[in-house]
Design a protein around this motif. Structure first.
Motif, PDB file in Angstrom:
ATOM      1  N   ALA A  63      27.866  55.573  -4.824  1.00 26.82           N
ATOM      2  CA  ALA A  63      27.948  55.964  -3.415  1.00 26.82           C
ATOM      3  C   ALA A  63      28.713  57.269  -3.245  1.00 26.82           C
ATOM      4  O   ALA A  63      28.266  58.186  -2.544  1.00 26.82           O
ATOM      5  CB  ALA A  63      28.620  54.854  -2.606  1.00 26.82           C
ATOM      6  N   GLU A  64      29.868  57.383  -3.879  1.00 24.08           N
ATOM      7  CA  GLU A  64      30.693  58.586  -3.739  1.00 24.08           C
ATOM      8  C   GLU A  64      29.970  59.817  -4.269  1.00 24.08           C
ATOM      9  O   GLU A  64      30.033  60.900  -3.663  1.00 24.08           O
ATOM     10  CB  GLU A  64      32.032  58.399  -4.456  1.00 24.08           C
ATOM     11  CG  GLU A  64      32.960  59.609  -4.412  1.00 24.08           C
ATOM     12  CD  GLU A  64      33.436  59.979  -3.013  1.00 24.08           C
ATOM     13  OE1 GLU A  64      33.967  61.093  -2.851  1.00 24.08           O
ATOM     14  OE2 GLU A  64      33.285  59.155  -2.079  1.00 24.08           O
ATOM     15  N   SER A  65      29.265  59.662  -5.364  1.00 22.07           N
ATOM     16  CA  SER A  65      28.545  60.799  -5.915  1.00 22.07           C
ATOM     17  C   SER A  65      27.427  61.253  -4.977  1.00 22.07           C
ATOM     18  O   SER A  65      27.193  62.459  -4.812  1.00 22.07           O
ATOM     19  CB  SER A  65      27.968  60.453  -7.294  1.00 22.07           C
ATOM     20  OG  SER A  65      27.687  61.616  -8.033  1.00 22.07           O
ATOM     21  N   MET A  66      26.746  60.300  -4.326  1.00 22.64           N
ATOM     22  CA  MET A  66      25.725  60.676  -3.344  1.00 22.64           C
ATOM     23  C   MET A  66      26.344  61.410  -2.164  1.00 22.64           C
ATOM     24  O   MET A  66      25.787  62.396  -1.664  1.00 22.64           O
ATOM     25  CB  MET A  66      24.969  59.425  -2.859  1.00 22.64           C
ATOM     26  CG  MET A  66      23.988  58.872  -3.867  1.00 22.64           C
ATOM     27  SD  MET A  66      22.824  57.692  -3.135  1.00 22.64           S
ATOM     28  CE  MET A  66      23.902  56.305  -2.839  1.00 22.64           C
ATOM     29  N   LEU A  67      27.506  60.948  -1.707  1.00 20.71           N
ATOM     30  CA  LEU A  67      28.164  61.591  -0.568  1.00 20.71           C
ATOM     31  C   LEU A  67      28.630  63.003  -0.919  1.00 20.71           C
ATOM     32  O   LEU A  67      28.569  63.912  -0.089  1.00 20.71           O
ATOM     33  CB  LEU A  67      29.344  60.739  -0.103  1.00 20.71           C
ATOM     34  CG  LEU A  67      28.990  59.339   0.416  1.00 20.71           C
ATOM     35  CD1 LEU A  67      30.252  58.589   0.822  1.00 20.71           C
ATOM     36  CD2 LEU A  67      28.017  59.414   1.579  1.00 20.71           C
ATOM     37  N   ILE A  68      29.086  63.180  -2.157  1.00 22.36           N
ATOM     38  CA  ILE A  68      29.477  64.517  -2.609  1.00 22.36           C
ATOM     39  C   ILE A  68      28.264  65.434  -2.645  1.00 22.36           C
ATOM     40  O   ILE A  68      28.308  66.578  -2.174  1.00 22.36           O
ATOM     41  CB  ILE A  68      30.152  64.442  -3.996  1.00 22.36           C
ATOM     42  CG1 ILE A  68      31.523  63.754  -3.890  1.00 22.36           C
ATOM     43  CG2 ILE A  68      30.313  65.843  -4.595  1.00 22.36           C
ATOM     44  CD1 ILE A  68      32.155  63.445  -5.229  1.00 22.36           C
ATOM     45  N   ARG A  69      27.162  64.935  -3.182  1.00 26.46           N
ATOM     46  CA  ARG A  69      25.941  65.748  -3.273  1.00 26.46           C
ATOM     47  C   ARG A  69      25.420  66.139  -1.891  1.00 26.46           C
ATOM     48  O   ARG A  69      24.903  67.228  -1.689  1.00 26.46           O
ATOM     49  CB  ARG A  69      24.847  64.998  -4.024  1.00 26.46           C
ATOM     50  CG  ARG A  69      25.117  64.827  -5.511  1.00 26.46           C
ATOM     51  CD  ARG A  69      23.844  64.910  -6.316  1.00 26.46           C
ATOM     52  NE  ARG A  69      23.204  66.214  -6.161  1.00 26.46           N
ATOM     53  CZ  ARG A  69      22.007  66.508  -6.644  1.00 26.46           C
ATOM     54  NH1 ARG A  69      21.317  65.602  -7.296  1.00 26.46           N
ATOM     55  NH2 ARG A  69      21.482  67.710  -6.492  1.00 26.46           N
ATOM     56  N   ALA A  70      25.537  65.197  -0.938  1.00 23.41           N
ATOM     57  CA  ALA A  70      25.047  65.469   0.421  1.00 23.41           C
ATOM     58  C   ALA A  70      26.054  66.237   1.264  1.00 23.41           C
ATOM     59  O   ALA A  70      25.785  66.545   2.423  1.00 23.41           O
ATOM     60  CB  ALA A  70      24.689  64.151   1.103  1.00 23.41           C
TER      61      ALA A  70
END
Length: 347
Positions: free
Chosen positions: A156-163
């Motif tokens: 989840a955190e990695s997706m939020l960083i990417r977005a």
């Protein structure tokens, strides 16, 4: 160093390939630590690897040689388990004895691959890992809550960083009762004070509203194809900055229509179906970004460690099972009934 109990996955197959047996406890290597595992989360990736779901071929591969997430065959027999939290009980050469007794999370995604997918993981009583894969934590979360964090929250955190999530945005999360989706909500609404629109299936709205009471979370109930779903899409059409979607399936085009011009759609899974039809005009006429996320961002686990130690996140736990009951736990995990949060295993 003796033996300990583990669940060994012997190959591609149904639950009968899961064997709860004694395995040798590995010897410590320089720079590594021995961890007594206290809890492990149940995740889609463990099941997907076991059944060969990641293979993108057309069926020509032998059932016992299905490819994993990285296009390579999984190294069965394998101790799976992408989640693990525990206590360091012994340190190898080069690691200070100060860390003995410290509570740690094991990072699921590393430069060497995925814990529990590319090499032995957390479905066991003890595990030896490089100390560089361990993150010490010190807060009031229970061991069961800590064991629910690494894979779901890291993903989840990695997706939020990417977005590139920032305060003031509005985020939409389909399938919001699941582990990764729940982590997205927690990391947005609790840790970052970002507004979240959470979409759940029938019978789950009240559960989610209670779980996130007092946080900036708007819950809507509906499944793709139904009347409630159509109303959700109409309500939020063109209103959302980012969609974080691990559901996929037939609802993708509807979800894309909820994005503002210049919005982003980020995904790391497709539990409702991997192959979808997309009208390319929706993407380019609205300047949308489509983002995939598997390998984690460098800031991912440092952020999680900080959020944990600052008491900024709190995983939802649905039920705790014993490790030897892993088949029952995975069956319960796949049942999409009226529940929210994570299933956790303990030795």
């Amino acid at each position: 160093m003796g033996t300990h109990k583990a669940v060994v996955t012997t190959g591609i197959g149904d639950y009968d390939v899961l064997k709860y047996i004694d395995v040798p406890t590995p010897e410590l290597r320089p720079g590594s630590v021995l961890i007594e595992v206290k809890s492990m989360g149940v995740n889609n990736t463990d099941i997907n690897t076991r059944i060969g779901w990641y293979d993108q071929g057309e069926g020509e591969d032998d059932e016992e040689d299905k490819k994993g997430w990285n296009g390579k065959s999984s190294p069965f027999p394998l101790v799976q388990g992408t989640d693990a939290a525990g206590i360091i009980v012994q340190v190898g050469e080069g690691i200070e004895k100060y860390y003995i007794g410290k509570t740690v999370l094991i990072q699921s995604c590393t430069d060497n691959g995925w814990f529990g997918t590319d090499f032995d993981g957390g479905f066991q009583e003890k595990v030896v890992v490089p100390f560089s894969h361990c993150w010490t934590v010190n807060n009031t979360l229970t061991m069961e809550e800590l064991g629910a964090i690494p894979c779901s929250y890291g993903t989840a955190e990695s997706m939020l960083i990417r977005a590139r999530i920032t305060p003031g945005m509005q985020i939409m999360v389909p399938g919001a009762s699941g582990g990764v989706a729940g982590a997205v909500i927690d990391l947005c609404a609790r840790a970052r004070n970002v507004n979240v629109v959470a979409i759940v299936g029938e019978g789950k709205k009240a559960l989610l509203e209670e779980a996130y009471q007092g946080l900036p979370v708007t819950v809507r109930e509906g499944r793709f194809g139904g009347e409630k779903w159509s109303k959700i899409v109409e309500e939020f059409k063109g209103c959302v900055d980012v969609v974080v979607d691990n559901v996929g399936g037939g609802g993708v085009m509807d979800i894309l229509s909820c994005l503002k011009r210049g919005g982003s759609y980020v995904t790391s899974g497709a539990i409702a179906g991997a192959k979808v039809e997309i009208d390319m005009r929706t993407i380019y006429l609205n300047d949308l970004s489509i983002l995939g996320s598997t390998k984690w961002a460098d800031d991912c686990f440092p952020n999680l460690q900080r959020f944990i130690n600052d008491s900024k996140i709190k995983p939802l736990i649905t039920k705790v099972f014993k490790l030897q009951d892993i088949a029952e736990a995975q069956k319960a995990f796949l049942d999409k009934g009226a529940k929210v949060g994570k299933f956790v295993l303990t030795p």
